[in-house]
Design an enzyme around this catalytic site. Structure first.
Site, mmCIF file in Angstrom:
data_model
loop_
_atom_site.group_PDB
_atom_site.id
_atom_site.type_symbol
_atom_site.label_atom_id
_atom_site.label_comp_id
_atom_site.label_asym_id
_atom_site.label_seq_id
_atom_site.Cartn_x
_atom_site.Cartn_y
_atom_site.Cartn_z
ATOM 1 N N ARG A 164 0.833 -1.214 0.000
ATOM 2 C CA ARG A 164 0.000 0.000 0.000
ATOM 3 C C ARG A 164 0.870 1.269 0.000
ATOM 4 O O ARG A 164 0.589 2.223 0.728
ATOM 5 C CB ARG A 164 -0.924 0.029 1.220
ATOM 6 N N SER A 238 -10.248 -0.115 3.691
ATOM 7 C CA SER A 238 -9.442 -0.285 4.906
ATOM 8 C C SER A 238 -8.938 1.075 5.371
ATOM 9 O O SER A 238 -8.303 1.789 4.603
ATOM 10 C CB SER A 238 -8.219 -1.161 4.632
ATOM 11 N N GLU A 334 -4.068 3.844 6.498
ATOM 12 C CA GLU A 334 -3.913 3.507 5.084
ATOM 13 C C GLU A 334 -4.459 4.638 4.228
ATOM 14 O O GLU A 334 -3.936 4.936 3.168
ATOM 15 C CB GLU A 334 -4.663 2.196 4.808
HETATM 16 N N1 EPU Z 1 -10.785 -10.148 10.657
HETATM 17 C C1 EPU Z 1 -11.412 -10.147 11.882
HETATM 18 N N2 EPU Z 1 -12.347 -9.193 12.119
HETATM 19 C C2 EPU Z 1 -12.686 -8.256 11.208
HETATM 20 C C3 EPU Z 1 -12.030 -8.271 9.964
HETATM 21 C C4 EPU Z 1 -11.073 -9.222 9.700
HETATM 22 O O1 EPU Z 1 -11.132 -10.988 12.733
HETATM 23 O O2 EPU Z 1 -13.562 -7.443 11.506
HETATM 24 C C5 EPU Z 1 -9.805 -11.217 10.361
HETATM 25 C C6 EPU Z 1 -10.392 -12.207 9.355
HETATM 26 O O3 EPU Z 1 -11.105 -13.214 9.989
HETATM 27 C C7 EPU Z 1 -9.151 -12.748 8.685
HETATM 28 C C8 EPU Z 1 -8.191 -11.572 8.727
HETATM 29 O O4 EPU Z 1 -8.677 -10.676 9.699
HETATM 30 O O5 EPU Z 1 -8.605 -13.801 9.423
HETATM 31 C C9 EPU Z 1 -8.019 -10.898 7.383
HETATM 32 O O6 EPU Z 1 -9.263 -10.333 6.949
HETATM 33 P P1 EPU Z 1 -9.607 -10.071 5.423
HETATM 34 O O7 EPU Z 1 -9.285 -11.275 4.625
HETATM 35 O O8 EPU Z 1 -10.980 -9.521 5.337
HETATM 36 O O9 EPU Z 1 -8.560 -8.997 4.922
HETATM 37 P P2 EPU Z 1 -7.884 -7.753 5.625
HETATM 38 O O10 EPU Z 1 -6.481 -8.124 5.990
HETATM 39 O O11 EPU Z 1 -8.744 -7.266 6.718
HETATM 40 C C10 EPU Z 1 -6.832 -6.824 3.415
HETATM 41 C C11 EPU Z 1 -6.799 -5.533 2.659
HETATM 42 C C12 EPU Z 1 -8.115 -5.302 1.917
HETATM 43 C C13 EPU Z 1 -8.321 -6.467 0.966
HETATM 44 C C14 EPU Z 1 -8.317 -7.786 1.756
HETATM 45 C C15 EPU Z 1 -8.354 -8.999 0.872
HETATM 46 C C16 EPU Z 1 -5.291 -4.046 3.836
HETATM 47 C C17 EPU Z 1 -5.152 -2.858 4.710
HETATM 48 N N3 EPU Z 1 -6.530 -4.428 3.553
HETATM 49 O O12 EPU Z 1 -7.847 -6.696 4.418
HETATM 50 O O13 EPU Z 1 -7.973 -4.118 1.144
HETATM 51 O O14 EPU Z 1 -9.547 -6.339 0.264
HETATM 52 O O15 EPU Z 1 -7.079 -7.886 2.523
HETATM 53 O O16 EPU Z 1 -7.168 -9.128 0.171
HETATM 54 O O17 EPU Z 1 -4.273 -4.613 3.427
HETATM 55 C C18 EPU Z 1 -8.311 -1.772 1.126
HETATM 56 O O18 EPU Z 1 -7.093 -1.657 0.978
HETATM 57 O O19 EPU Z 1 -9.067 -0.756 1.183
HETATM 58 C C19 EPU Z 1 -8.895 -3.092 1.255
HETATM 59 C C20 EPU Z 1 -10.197 -3.286 1.464
#
Ligand code: EPU
Length: 338
Positions: A164, A238, A334
């Site tokens: 990012r 995010s 972010e």
């Molecule tokens: N999780 C929780 N609670 C929550 C949200 C997530 O426990 O409320 C846990 C999930 O269970 C999972 C882990 O966190 O084990 C990861 O969650 P998720 O796969 O939804 O992805 P993320 O790490 O929260 C990142 C990106 C997103 C992207 C997704 C999928 C960043 C900052 N965010 O989110 O990007 O869509 O992976 O690849 O890296 C964005 O940049 O605006 C964005 C939405």
């Protein structure tokens, strides 16, 4: 120069925050961009470039000039049996562009379906999702230096892409207006199902049989179920980056929480799920007035109606404090806070 004065930015940021800027100029051609650069020289005010306004939190009226990137159009710069080089103007809508590539069976961006924003903004924060990042397909970024009017070509390496992050978001912040982005898209697509929920969506299928059209549809379905739609509830995706910690910190966290989600990220480094840290700190679905934390995904802050940018920032800082207190982990924003 037809600059609009004291103009509301509410329709131009996906948080839907009602702030004004001193001057607002829509850039729909290179000629207009050069006129705007002359205008900037005269007024000597700070400048803010907006694309889709989908990754910014504006916390107060902006006493400067907003340039809205509306440079439309795309063309094929090179076409052979292996790949196409697609030259895209900065103001093109990103989700529409991905659909166009997927419909042509050009691979490389299908996992980035439905990410709100514009093509010109994609390299800024190296947009990424579901195992893909835009850095994997960007060959060149063309940008105009807003202070000198000079045209500059950035190779993929010049962009210094990171998680990012890029040169546009770090060392050269605020300096450039992106005119075109060139993407290298493969004509022999191979799907990327590294992200577990995506893999699960195709369980029982041989990976070679899965098409990029199916992947794009699956990504859209996951996004719609996990992320609030900015058309319905103001948000900027995010709000925080997933923090990276070293092995010692990881060990300490695992001794306290065996289920902390983490992914290896370089040597002896781990990327933690900020959404999990925020949820465990009790913030999921909470609100302070109209500023809130999404009940679907704790990493996303939302505007339930009339939250100001300041109120959303106060909430973000409260979350930061509480995650640091509970886990000893610092969260970074972010989104761009202005
Ligand atoms: N999780 C929780 N609670 C929550 C949200 C997530 O426990 O409320 C846990 C999930 O269970 C999972 C882990 O966190 O084990 C990861 O969650 P998720 O796969 O939804 O992805 P993320 O790490 O929260 C990142 C990106 C997103 C992207 C997704 C999928 C960043 C900052 N965010 O989110 O990007 O869509 O992976 O690849 O890296 C964005 O940049 O605006 C964005 C939405």
């Amino acid at each position: 120069m037809p600059a609009k004065k004291d103009f509301s930015l509410k329709p131009y940021n996906t948080f839907g925050v009602d702030v004004k800027c001193r001057y607002f100029i829509e850039i729909s051609s290179i000629r207009k961009l050069y006129e705007a650069i002359r205008f900037l020289k005269n007024v000597k005010l700070p400048v803010l470039v907006l694309g889709g306004g989908s990754n910014v939190l504006i916390t107060k009226d902006f006493n400067g000039v907003v340039l809205l990137n509306r440079l439309k159009g795309k063309e094929i710069a090179e076409d052979n049996d292996e790949y196409v080089l697609l030259k895209v103007n900065g103001g093109e809508d990103w989700p529409g562009l991905v659909d166009y590539c997927v419909n042509n069976n050009w691979g490389g961006v299908e996992n980035l379906s439905l990410i709100p924003g514009t093509a010109g903004a994609a390299p800024f924060q190296n947009i990424g999702a579901y195992g893909m990042e835009v850095k994997d397909v960007v060959t060149t970024v063309e940008a105009i230096d807003l202070s000198s009017g000079e045209r500059r070509l950035f190779s993929n390496a010049d962009c210094a892409f990171g998680y990012r992050n890029s040169v546009f978001k770090s060392t050269e912040r605020g300096k450039y207006f992106v005119t075109t982005v060139v993407l290298k898209l493969t004509k022999k697509p191979k799907v990327n199902l590294d992200y577990a929920p995506l893999k699960n969506a195709f369980e029982g299928r041989a990976e070679d049989d899965v098409t990029i059209q199916e992947v794009s549809e699956a990504v859209k379905k996951i996004r719609r179920s996990k992320l609030p739609d900015p058309e319905e509830t103001g948000n900027a995706g995010s709000f925080f980056k997933n923090p990276v910690v070293d092995g010692a910190k990881m060990k300490e966290l695992l001794s306290r929480y065996h289920d902390v989600p983490a992914y290896p990220f370089g040597e002896n480094q781990f990327k933690l799920a900020a959404g999990w840290l925020i949820e465990k700190s009790g913030w999921k679905g909470k609100r302070m007035g109209d500023a809130g934390v999404s009940s679907k995904q704790a990493l996303v802050l939302v505007n339930h109606g009339n939250a100001t940018g300041k109120e959303i920032l106060i909430l973000a800082n409260e979350i930061r404090k509480s995650v640091e207190h509970n886990f000893g982990v610092k969260l970074e924003f972010e989104v761009r806070v202005v």
